[in-house]
Scaffold this motif. Structure first.
Motif, PDB file in Angstrom:
ATOM      1  N   VAL A  97     158.505 102.359  -4.129  1.00  0.00           N
ATOM      2  CA  VAL A  97     157.978 101.192  -4.840  1.00  0.00           C
ATOM      3  C   VAL A  97     158.993 100.624  -5.836  1.00  0.00           C
ATOM      4  N   PRO A  98     159.625 101.446  -6.667  1.00  0.00           N
ATOM      5  CA  PRO A  98     160.671 100.877  -7.535  1.00  0.00           C
ATOM      6  C   PRO A  98     161.810 100.241  -6.741  1.00  0.00           C
ATOM      7  N   PHE A  99     162.093 100.776  -5.566  1.00  0.00           N
ATOM      8  CA  PHE A  99     163.135 100.189  -4.725  1.00  0.00           C
ATOM      9  C   PHE A  99     162.760  98.776  -4.298  1.00  0.00           C
ATOM     10  N   ILE A 100     161.493  98.565  -3.940  1.00  0.00           N
ATOM     11  CA  ILE A 100     161.039  97.226  -3.558  1.00  0.00           C
ATOM     12  C   ILE A 100     161.187  96.262  -4.728  1.00  0.00           C
ATOM     13  N   ILE A 101     160.783  96.691  -5.913  1.00  0.00           N
ATOM     14  CA  ILE A 101     160.871  95.826  -7.097  1.00  0.00           C
ATOM     15  C   ILE A 101     162.325  95.462  -7.392  1.00  0.00           C
ATOM     16  N   ALA A 102     163.198  96.457  -7.359  1.00  0.00           N
ATOM     17  CA  ALA A 102     164.607  96.194  -7.637  1.00  0.00           C
ATOM     18  C   ALA A 102     165.235  95.320  -6.562  1.00  0.00           C
TER      19      ALA A 102
ATOM     20  N   PHE B  41     163.397 103.302   7.682  1.00  0.00           N
ATOM     21  CA  PHE B  41     162.340 102.291   7.734  1.00  0.00           C
ATOM     22  C   PHE B  41     162.021 101.760   6.345  1.00  0.00           C
ATOM     23  N   GLN B  42     161.903 102.642   5.359  1.00  0.00           N
ATOM     24  CA  GLN B  42     161.616 102.205   3.997  1.00  0.00           C
ATOM     25  C   GLN B  42     162.723 101.308   3.461  1.00  0.00           C
ATOM     26  N   MET B  43     163.963 101.690   3.716  1.00  0.00           N
ATOM     27  CA  MET B  43     165.073 100.884   3.233  1.00  0.00           C
ATOM     28  C   MET B  43     165.063  99.500   3.872  1.00  0.00           C
TER      29      MET B  43
ATOM     30  N   LEU C  72     162.524  97.924   5.232  1.00  0.00           N
ATOM     31  CA  LEU C  72     161.359  97.177   4.776  1.00  0.00           C
ATOM     32  C   LEU C  72     161.574  96.644   3.365  1.00  0.00           C
ATOM     33  N   GLY C  73     162.130  97.458   2.484  1.00  0.00           N
ATOM     34  CA  GLY C  73     162.369  97.020   1.115  1.00  0.00           C
ATOM     35  C   GLY C  73     163.347  95.864   1.046  1.00  0.00           C
ATOM     36  N   LEU C  74     164.430  95.934   1.819  1.00  0.00           N
ATOM     37  CA  LEU C  74     165.398  94.842   1.828  1.00  0.00           C
ATOM     38  C   LEU C  74     164.801  93.576   2.426  1.00  0.00           C
ATOM     39  N   THR C  75     163.970  93.741   3.465  1.00  0.00           N
ATOM     40  CA  THR C  75     163.325  92.575   4.081  1.00  0.00           C
ATOM     41  C   THR C  75     162.384  91.898   3.102  1.00  0.00           C
ATOM     42  N   ILE C  76     161.615  92.690   2.371  1.00  0.00           N
ATOM     43  CA  ILE C  76     160.705  92.126   1.375  1.00  0.00           C
ATOM     44  C   ILE C  76     161.495  91.400   0.287  1.00  0.00           C
ATOM     45  N   GLY C  77     162.600  91.987  -0.139  1.00  0.00           N
ATOM     46  CA  GLY C  77     163.400  91.374  -1.189  1.00  0.00           C
ATOM     47  C   GLY C  77     163.962  90.030  -0.781  1.00  0.00           C
ATOM     48  N   TRP C  78     164.580  89.959   0.385  1.00  0.00           N
ATOM     49  CA  TRP C  78     165.168  88.691   0.820  1.00  0.00           C
ATOM     50  C   TRP C  78     164.103  87.677   1.214  1.00  0.00           C
ATOM     51  N   SER C  79     162.928  88.143   1.648  1.00  0.00           N
ATOM     52  CA  SER C  79     161.824  87.213   1.907  1.00  0.00           C
ATOM     53  C   SER C  79     161.339  86.596   0.603  1.00  0.00           C
ATOM     54  N   ALA C  80     161.255  87.407  -0.447  1.00  0.00           N
ATOM     55  CA  ALA C  80     160.877  86.877  -1.762  1.00  0.00           C
ATOM     56  C   ALA C  80     161.887  85.848  -2.242  1.00  0.00           C
TER      57      ALA C  80
END
Length: 213
Positions: A100-105, A46-48, A50-58
């Protein structure tokens, strides 16, 4: 027959080569990312996701501002800068140990990768004559497909070993591919055009007026 499969020399060939190299790294990354972040880093699925979704949405949200940036400073400089940023963001993946660092990266990677690719397309239009744009775009798309396919095959080898060092090698390949693509794009040169002469007047060669051809 084989000549028809190779882009013409000059900017078309350089653009196709940059696309091939860049997508080769992306193909390896796309195959390896999920297992690396879940098995090696320890993120939950789930974290992975969510992080990828946030990244591509940005990346989607920032695509318009990045397009305006490319219009102001030029697509060449924008694509080169963003591909270098993409290489740095890929390198940061090996230092990630928390969510959190994963989301930023992920945001840095997605924004720079998508923005650099869009600027590269704009650069194509500026470097290639209008009557050749469609043909060169076909070569670039073919290079995209070939790069992703070869990269996916390399990523499959990484999964076969399933070791931390192998995943690092895939990320290193992706980062180096971005840097090589940035170098190729930076060296592309558009054709300078001779300014039209005014009827009845020779072209000026005075020392106060610099030549543009």
């Amino acid at each position: 027959m084989f000549k028809d499969l190779i882009p013409p020399p000059g900017p078309p060939r350089g653009l196709a080569l940059a696309q091939l190299v860049c997508r080769l790294g992306d193909g390896a990354y796309n195959i390896c990312a999920a297992l690396y972040f879940t098995r090696i880093v320890g993120l939950s699925p789930f974290q992975m996701s969510l992080g990828l979704t946030i990244g591509w949405s940005a990346a989607l949200v920032l695509s318009v501002p990045l397009g305006h940036l490319a219009d102001r400073v030029g697509p060449r400089g924008t694509s080169v800068t963003l591909f270098v940023c993409a290489a740095l963001s890929v390198a940061s993946f090996i230092f990630i140990t928390a969510f959190v660092p994963f989301i930023i990266a992920s945001c840095a990677y997605a924004v720079s990768q998508r923005g650099g690719s869009a600027a590269e397309q704009a650069l194509l239009v500026g470097l290639v004559p209008k009557d050749q744009v469609t043909r060169v775009r076909a070569f670039v798309q073919s290079s995209y497909n070939a790069g992703m396919t070869i990269g996916a095959g390399l990523g499959g080898l990484v999964l076969l070993f399933d070791r931390q060092g192998a995943y690092y090698a895939a990320f290193a390949l992706n980062g180096i591919a971005f840097l090589v693509a940035a170098y190729i794009l930076r060296r592309l040169r558009s054709r300078r055009r001779r300014p039209p002469r005014t009827a009845g007047r020779p072209a000026s060669r005075s020392s106060g007026t610099p030549r543009t051809w």
